[in-house]
Enzyme design. Structure first.
Site, PDB file in Angstrom:
ATOM      1  N   HIS A 142      -9.706   0.925  -7.069  1.00 16.21           N
ATOM      2  CA  HIS A 142     -10.167  -0.445  -8.125  1.00 16.21           C
ATOM      3  C   HIS A 142     -10.211  -1.820  -7.584  1.00 16.21           C
ATOM      4  O   HIS A 142     -10.481  -2.163  -8.165  1.00 16.21           O
ATOM      5  CB  HIS A 142      -9.246  -0.194  -9.143  1.00 16.21           C
ATOM      6  CG  HIS A 142      -7.988   0.159  -8.412  1.00 16.21           C
ATOM      7  ND1 HIS A 142      -7.116  -0.414  -9.867  1.00 16.21           N
ATOM      8  CD2 HIS A 142      -6.756  -0.058  -7.967  1.00 16.21           C
ATOM      9  CE1 HIS A 142      -5.751  -0.555  -9.434  1.00 16.21           C
ATOM     10  NE2 HIS A 142      -5.909  -0.505  -7.956  1.00 16.21           N
ATOM     11  N   HIS A 143     -10.025  -1.471  -6.399  1.00 18.49           N
ATOM     12  CA  HIS A 143      -9.507  -3.719  -6.214  1.00 18.49           C
ATOM     13  C   HIS A 143     -11.376  -4.239  -5.431  1.00 18.49           C
ATOM     14  O   HIS A 143     -11.763  -5.312  -5.178  1.00 18.49           O
ATOM     15  CB  HIS A 143      -8.934  -3.660  -5.000  1.00 18.49           C
ATOM     16  CG  HIS A 143      -7.458  -3.211  -5.494  1.00 18.49           C
ATOM     17  ND1 HIS A 143      -7.102  -4.431  -6.229  1.00 18.49           N
ATOM     18  CD2 HIS A 143      -6.521  -2.546  -4.928  1.00 18.49           C
ATOM     19  CE1 HIS A 143      -5.492  -2.992  -6.141  1.00 18.49           C
ATOM     20  NE2 HIS A 143      -5.104  -2.894  -5.566  1.00 18.49           N
ATOM     21  N   CYS A 144     -12.228  -3.018  -5.135  1.00 14.10           N
ATOM     22  CA  CYS A 144     -13.315  -2.929  -4.812  1.00 14.10           C
ATOM     23  C   CYS A 144     -14.487  -3.138  -5.810  1.00 14.10           C
ATOM     24  O   CYS A 144     -14.745  -2.136  -6.579  1.00 14.10           O
ATOM     25  CB  CYS A 144     -13.977  -2.047  -3.489  1.00 14.10           C
ATOM     26  SG  CYS A 144     -15.421  -2.645  -3.162  1.00 14.10           S
TER      27      CYS A 144
END
Length: 356
Positions: A142-144
């Protein structure tokens, strides 16, 4: 026009909508031990589920690697080209020695596992719509976002799964992301910043990585937690806000980012949730979605301790024991049992719904 993808071919109807591949696990020369992440946790989850006799190899949906063409549904060509530089991948995965490896090794040993998990999330999206629920034993990067990786996340699998559904599956035009990893999910938030079709609820430790103030503007329900938050307060907040989110916006799919880095003692999460608290949290989310007949896709995301795999497996066993994961009903959606059976099943579901 959407390209044809192998990721959307129907698996055998006897399979559980649980997606996995041995290719998920990152193992090479001990380098994976330099990151606090347990890079073999996905295989361990599957082994625990086999020990519990919940699944067998031939009942799992085998994940396939996402191709460049699949990834370009969200990612820019420029971003994918950047991953051909080992030092870029070293920065994203937070494993510095990766910078010194030839890129063909990095592609095979680091990025291929992450691309296979990404393919698994995309596959699980369609399975969830077909069967009512699906679990990718990996994914949750979920950080990309479309043009930037970070925090061990090289591909935007959550964004990809949702965009695939919007473009290729009739009747799916709204999605809710429930992100309960300890970290803010800034990748999907940036990707869906101005998209009214996607409702984001995010509960995270407000003091840790990534602290992305710009991405926070995309969050419709922001639950910012203090250091050391414990079970009672946490579960009450999760219950209130998950119910509130699903009452406020009626999606066609829930994508549930079920990070276990909220576990007490996690070196990166800074929260203090017990193993039982994590199992209960997953139950709260599944009950909320299944009682409303909203398909739910779960991905496992962050979780950086050796005991994490056991907790994920225990949670899946618990969901099954409560009738929230039902292979028989899963088959109903693909036309192999009667409406009577579905009505009986739904009555059974509703009777088990009260929150303890």
């Amino acid at each position: 026009r959407p390209h044809r993808t192998e990721l959307y071919e129907d698996p055998p109807s006897g399979c559980w909508p649980i997606v996995y591949s041995p290719d998920y696990n990152i193992t090479f020369m001990g380098l994976e031990k330099l990151h606090p992440f347990d890079a073999g946790k996905w295989g361990k989850v599957i082994n625990f589920l086999k020990e519990e006799k919940l699944i067998a190899d031939d009942l799992i949906v085998q994940a396939r690697e996402a191709t460049d063409e699949d990834l370009l549904v969200v990612h820019t060509r420029r971003y994918l080209n950047k991953l051909k530089w080992s030092f870029v991948v070293a920065t994203i995965t937070e494993i510095p020695p990766v910078a010194f490896l030839p890129n063909f090794v990095v592609q095979r040993k680091v990025l291929k596992p992450l691309r296979t998990q990404t393919g698994g999330t995309i596959m699980a999206g369609k399975l969830a719509v077909d069967r009512g629920w699906a679990i990718n034993v990996g994914g949750g990067f979920h950080h990309c976002s479309s043009d930037k990786g970070g925090g061990f996340c090289a591909y935007a699998d959550i964004t990809l799964a949702i965009k695939f559904l919007f473009e290729r599956v009739q009747g799916v035009s709204k999605a809710t992301i429930i992100d309960l990893d300890a970290h803010q999910g800034n990748g999907h938030e940036r990707d869906f910043m101005d998209d009214p079709r996607v409702y984001i609820m995010d509960a995270y430790n407000r003091y840790i990585y990534p602290g992305d103030g710009f991405a926070k503007r995309a969050i419709k329900r922001k639950v910012e937690l203090e250091w050391g938050t414990e079970d009672t307060e946490y579960l009450q907040k999760v219950h209130t806000h998950v119910e509130g989110a699903l009452n406020e916006f009626k999606p066609d799919i829930v994508v549930y980012n079920a990070g276990t880095d909220i576990l007490d003692g996690d070196p990166l999460g800074g929260l203090a949730i017990s193993p039982q608290g994590i199992v209960k949290r997953d139950e709260v989310v599944f009950k909320a979605a299944r009682s409303r007949r909203i398909p739910i896709l779960m991905v496992t995301s962050g979780g950086y301790q050796k005991r994490t795999a056991r907790i994920i497996a225990d949670s899946i066993v618990n969901l099954h024991s409560l009738g929230l994961l039902d292979r028989d009903r899963a088959a109903c959606a693909v036309g192999s049992c009667s409406v009577d059976q579905m009505v009986r099943d739904s009555a059974k579901d509703f009777s088990s719904l009260s929150l303890q």
